[in-house]
Design a protein around this motif. Structure first.
Motif, PDB file in Angstrom:
ATOM      1  N   HIS A  33     132.279  65.935  -8.852  1.00  0.00           N
ATOM      2  CA  HIS A  33     132.555  64.424  -8.584  1.00  0.00           C
ATOM      3  C   HIS A  33     133.630  63.855  -9.416  1.00  0.00           C
ATOM      4  N   HIS A  35     134.146  61.509 -11.781  1.00  0.00           N
ATOM      5  CA  HIS A  35     134.146  61.219 -13.037  1.00  0.00           C
ATOM      6  C   HIS A  35     135.263  62.003 -13.873  1.00  0.00           C
ATOM      7  N   HIS A  38     134.980  65.653 -15.299  1.00  0.00           N
ATOM      8  CA  HIS A  38     134.804  66.540 -14.342  1.00  0.00           C
ATOM      9  C   HIS A  38     136.118  66.678 -13.200  1.00  0.00           C
ATOM     10  N   HIS A  89     124.552  61.528  -7.556  1.00  0.00           N
ATOM     11  CA  HIS A  89     124.771  60.988  -8.938  1.00  0.00           C
ATOM     12  C   HIS A  89     125.745  59.785  -8.866  1.00  0.00           C
ATOM     13  N   ASP A 110     127.146  66.475 -12.207  1.00  0.00           N
ATOM     14  CA  ASP A 110     125.925  65.408 -12.819  1.00  0.00           C
ATOM     15  C   ASP A 110     124.946  65.258 -11.549  1.00  0.00           C
ATOM     16  N   GLU A 328     133.327  61.612 -21.159  1.00  0.00           N
ATOM     17  CA  GLU A 328     132.774  60.803 -20.040  1.00  0.00           C
ATOM     18  C   GLU A 328     133.055  59.554 -20.308  1.00  0.00           C
ATOM     19  N   GLU A 330     131.407  57.396 -19.141  1.00  0.00           N
ATOM     20  CA  GLU A 330     130.341  56.781 -18.761  1.00  0.00           C
ATOM     21  C   GLU A 330     129.109  56.976 -19.739  1.00  0.00           C
TER      22      GLU A 330
HETATM   23 ZN   LIG Z   1     129.508  61.879 -13.734  1.00  0.00          ZN
END
Ligand SMILES: [Zn+2]
Ligand SMILES: [Zn+2]
Length: 335
Positions: A33, A35, A38, A89, A110, A328, A330
């Motif tokens: 994904h 983010h 990743h 996710h 994730d 991350e 997030e």
């Molecule tokens: Zn993520």
């Protein structure tokens, strides 16, 4: 030879000669994904779900070489079969299934097990070896159904409106923002957003996603427009001068970390909403069991505690070191 190996560049398939979510530039990168921990820049070729393609281009540059695939579609690399399966996710997120002869591995990336209404819902993929994230791999992390959380947010916005305050919600630009907007699109006459969230939202709308139109906040935006409306900003905006223009306002933070009281105080939030795009403890356990895996590798979060729990419950598990979650944007542990 192991079908997937843990190397200093990322998760590597020696037979297929590709990496999954590498943190160093490589020849072939399969991406779970978009983010930032990743999907990193600099690789020659990217493979990801169709829905991740425009997000990857927005974040890594329009000229990257990227191939999109559908969920369940199979790709062959040197005899190894690769397919992507919904991880629930964020938009476009996928688990990566890698198979050779009768051996099957799945790298989860994730994931969350509750369907958020906008990302394709998580599907367990049977395998012998499962590489799982465990951002919230402790029993204290126990999510309420999202409808309860959205009702609480509505109530909070309503109270702020009664008090003549602007409601400022912080949630990161890919995932949380779309989830909030999808479920709260009619919450205030106008929804105002920070540029990072506005740009992502605009791009997704252009690709057909059912998201509301946002108003973009610029230095010229008059302060009077925020009154009684909802504002969405990225977590990085907390404690910055960007916040001043919303006075008087109430600050709400949406994150799994809000389950722990101290995290809310540390972010100077007036309200904490426990809303995560990662699986909670029970979600992780149910996902691991549903794969039927004989061996589990844990990474990304409370990986040693979660591996120990699995071992004590008869599932061979081992912690592996990766660089996911470290940068991350997030839900990196804020402590
Ligand atoms: Zn993520
Ligand atoms: Zn991550």
């Amino acid at each position: 030879m192991q079908l997937l190996q843990f190397t200093d560049k990322g998760i590597y398939c020696p037979v297929g000669d590709f990496y999954i979510d590498p943190w160093q530039p490589v020849q072939k990168a399969v991406i779970t994904h978009a983010h930032s921990d990743h999907a990193r820049g600099g690789s020659q070729n990217y493979l990801c779900h169709h829905d991740s393609v425009p997000i990857l281009k927005l974040r890594l540059g329009p000229d990257i070489s990227v191939q999109g695939v559908a969920y369940g579609e199979t790709i062959r690399m040197n005899g190894v079969t690769i397919s992507l399966h919904p991880a629930g996710h964020v938009i476009g997120s996928a688990q990566i299934r890698v198979a050779l002869n009768n051996e099957v591995w799945v790298a989860s990336g994730d994931y969350k097990t509750e369907h958020d209404g906008i990302s394709a819902a998580f599907e367990p993929v049977p395998c012998q070896t499962f590489i799982t994230e465990c951002t919230f791999g402790l029993p204290i992390y126990n999510w309420q159904p999202q409808q309860v959380v959205f009702d609480n947010i509505r109530q909070w916005v309503h109270e702020n409106q009664q008090a003549g305050k602007t409601s400022v919600l912080l949630g990161y630009s890919l995932g949380k923002a779309q989830r909030l907007l999808y479920h709260l699109k009619d919450i205030s006459p106008e929804i105002w957003a920070h540029g990072a969230i506005y740009i992502t939202n605009q791009m997704l709308r252009e690709h057909g996603w059912d998201l509301p139109e946002l108003h973009r906040i610029t230095p010229e935006t008059p302060h009077s427009v925020f009154k009684n409306n909802l504002v969405i900003g990225p977590p990085s905006a907390a404690d910055t001068t960007w916040m001043r223009r919303f006075n008087p306002y109430s600050l709400g933070v949406c994150s799994g970390w809000m389950q722990v009281r101290g995290h809310m105080r540390r972010r100077n939030a007036d309200a904490g909403f426990i809303l995560s795009d990662h699986a909670d403890w029970n979600g992780l356990l149910s996902a691991v069991k549903a794969t039927g895996a004989e061996k589990v590798y844990t990474t990304h979060g409370f990986s040693s505690a979660f591996a120990r729990y699995l071992q004590e419950n008869g599932i061979p598990a081992e912690e592996v070191k990766t660089e996911y979650g470290v940068t991350e944007e997030e839900e990196t542990n804020p402590s």
